[in-house]
Design a protein around this motif. Structure first.
Motif, short mmCIF file in Angstrom:
data_model
loop_
_atom_site.label_atom_id
_atom_site.label_comp_id
_atom_site.label_asym_id
_atom_site.label_seq_id
_atom_site.Cartn_x
_atom_site.Cartn_y
_atom_site.Cartn_z
N GLY A 209 1.29 -0.94 -0.05
CA GLY A 209 0.06 0.15 -0.12
C GLY A 209 0.89 1.47 -0.13
O GLY A 209 2.26 1.19 -0.24
N VAL A 210 0.28 2.19 0.04
CA VAL A 210 0.71 3.60 0.31
C VAL A 210 0.48 4.75 1.32
O VAL A 210 -1.19 4.40 1.17
CB VAL A 210 0.88 4.59 -0.90
CG1 VAL A 210 1.84 3.76 -2.06
CG2 VAL A 210 -0.63 4.55 -1.03
N ALA A 211 0.98 5.37 2.05
CA ALA A 211 0.80 6.59 2.77
C ALA A 211 0.68 7.59 2.41
O ALA A 211 2.54 7.79 2.77
CB ALA A 211 0.86 5.77 3.96
N GLY A 212 0.21 9.15 2.99
CA GLY A 212 1.01 9.87 2.47
C GLY A 212 0.43 11.15 3.92
O GLY A 212 -0.35 10.87 4.39
N ASP A 213 0.95 12.18 3.41
CA ASP A 213 0.93 13.26 4.67
C ASP A 213 0.54 15.17 3.58
O ASP A 213 1.82 14.74 2.87
CB ASP A 213 1.06 13.88 5.62
CG ASP A 213 1.49 12.12 6.76
OD1 ASP A 213 -0.36 13.01 7.31
OD2 ASP A 213 1.93 11.58 6.33
N VAL A 214 -0.01 16.29 3.74
CA VAL A 214 -0.23 16.82 3.00
C VAL A 214 -0.29 18.26 4.18
O VAL A 214 -0.97 17.94 4.56
CB VAL A 214 -1.19 17.26 1.70
CG1 VAL A 214 -0.89 19.04 1.05
CG2 VAL A 214 -0.38 15.45 0.76
N ALA A 215 0.83 19.00 3.95
CA ALA A 215 0.78 20.01 5.11
C ALA A 215 -0.57 21.16 4.75
O ALA A 215 -0.08 21.78 3.32
CB ALA A 215 1.82 20.86 5.58
N LEU A 216 -0.94 21.47 5.67
CA LEU A 216 -2.07 22.33 4.54
C LEU A 216 -2.19 24.14 5.10
O LEU A 216 -2.80 25.44 4.81
CB LEU A 216 -3.72 22.66 4.51
CG LEU A 216 -4.30 21.16 4.87
CD1 LEU A 216 -5.89 20.72 5.15
CD2 LEU A 216 -3.81 21.07 3.79
N GLY A 217 -1.21 23.98 6.49
CA GLY A 217 -0.62 25.15 6.88
C GLY A 217 -1.37 25.54 7.79
O GLY A 217 -2.59 25.15 8.74
N ASN A 218 -0.75 26.42 8.88
CA ASN A 218 -1.54 26.57 10.22
C ASN A 218 -1.55 25.79 11.07
O ASN A 218 -2.83 25.49 11.46
CB ASN A 218 -2.95 27.40 10.78
CG ASN A 218 -2.49 28.50 9.11
OD1 ASN A 218 -1.70 29.41 9.95
ND2 ASN A 218 -3.25 29.06 8.42
N GLY A 219 -1.15 24.56 11.14
CA GLY A 219 -0.67 23.61 11.81
C GLY A 219 -1.96 22.77 11.55
O GLY A 219 -1.88 20.73 12.39
N PHE A 220 -2.89 22.89 10.20
CA PHE A 220 -2.76 21.47 9.38
C PHE A 220 -2.99 21.21 8.75
O PHE A 220 -1.45 21.75 7.75
CB PHE A 220 -5.37 22.68 9.15
CG PHE A 220 -5.64 22.88 10.02
CD1 PHE A 220 -6.53 22.14 10.56
CD2 PHE A 220 -5.26 24.50 10.73
CE1 PHE A 220 -7.27 22.69 12.25
CE2 PHE A 220 -6.36 24.41 11.56
CZ PHE A 220 -7.26 24.12 12.03
N GLY A 221 -3.57 19.37 8.41
CA GLY A 221 -3.04 18.93 7.06
C GLY A 221 -3.74 17.28 7.19
O GLY A 221 -4.95 17.79 7.46
N LEU A 222 -3.39 16.63 6.25
CA LEU A 222 -3.96 15.62 5.52
C LEU A 222 -3.66 14.36 5.92
O LEU A 222 -2.23 14.22 5.31
CB LEU A 222 -4.67 16.08 4.07
CG LEU A 222 -5.93 16.79 3.92
CD1 LEU A 222 -6.18 17.52 2.60
CD2 LEU A 222 -7.14 16.83 4.50
N HIS A 223 -3.87 13.45 6.28
CA HIS A 223 -3.16 11.95 5.92
C HIS A 223 -3.85 11.11 5.17
O HIS A 223 -5.37 11.16 5.48
CB HIS A 223 -2.55 11.31 7.48
CG HIS A 223 -2.61 10.29 7.57
ND1 HIS A 223 -0.74 9.98 7.38
CD2 HIS A 223 -2.95 9.21 7.98
CE1 HIS A 223 -0.89 9.05 7.87
NE2 HIS A 223 -2.25 8.28 8.04
#
Length: 212
Positions: free
Chosen positions: A133-147
């Motif tokens: 599989g795969v796993a990832g994260d994206v930073a959105l700024g101001n402490g928020f992000g997607l996983h």
């Protein structure tokens, strides 16, 4: 939880417990549990994910016994483990590829009630599915992000297919604590020697990550 469960001696029964009903059907002794963990060194990591759920569910018996009522008492353990390698890390986004295994343990008691008789059967089964599989994260700024995570496995080694997807919105409360909320879908289709576990489990999740 939705799908079919069967043990040797009884035809599989159809189970359908939606989110609004789930708290009325959970066996709280011991309580349900979901824990994840990761140990990382640079681009390499080891991960683990553990779920325990005890559930009592009503259902129906399909086929010629379609009008018969059914009850299933299930204790389920799902343990995912493996390793990953980080292929992308640009400061804003990361992407890991992973491989490992997922162990399933199910102990089930089934009761089918009809107009003339009550039939009961019980059994347990343990198997391990290879997964990739795969796993990832994206930073959105101001402490928020997607996983996000996705994996697939089984390939006939254990289950015919075994897969999951997970997505969360995260908020980094501090350097050591991250809060998150999202949705998880986990499904497996397993059949062997009269034992059937063709189930999908899905629902919202909330939690916290602690870094050491």
């Amino acid at each position: 939880m939705k799908g079919r469960v069967g043990v040797r001696g009884l035809s599989p029964v159809d189970i359908d417990v939606d989110f609004s009903q789930i708290f009325d059907h959970i066996d709280w002794s011991p309580p349900p549990l979901m824990l994840t963990g990761e140990a990382r060194n640079g681009r390499y990591a080891l991960f683990t994910d553990f779920i325990y759920l005890g559930l009592e569910a009503d259902g129906t018996s399909p086929g010629p016994l379609a009008l018969f009522s059914a009850k299933a008492n299930m204790n389920t353990v799902v343990w995912t483990f493996g390793g990953s390698y980080r292929v992308v890390d640009n400061g804003t986004a990361t992407l890991d590829v992973l491989a490992g295994g997922r162990l399933w343990y199910l102990d089930a008691d089934l009761t089918v009630t009809g107009p003339l008789a009550v039939r009961e059967a019980s059994g347990s089964k343990t198997w391990v599915d290879p997964i990739i599989g795969v796993a990832g994260d994206v930073a959105l700024g101001n402490g928020f992000g997607l996983h996000g995570e996705a994996d697939v496995g089984g390939f006939g080694v254990g289950a015919d297919i075994d897969w999951q997807v997970l997505g969360t919105l995260q908020y980094r409360y501090s350097d050591s604590v991250t809060l998150e909320a999202g949705y998880r879908y986990l499904a497996v289709d397993y059949a062997d020697d009269g034992f059937v576990f063709d189930i999908a489990m899905q629902g919202p999740i909330i939690g916290a990550r602690f870094r050491f």
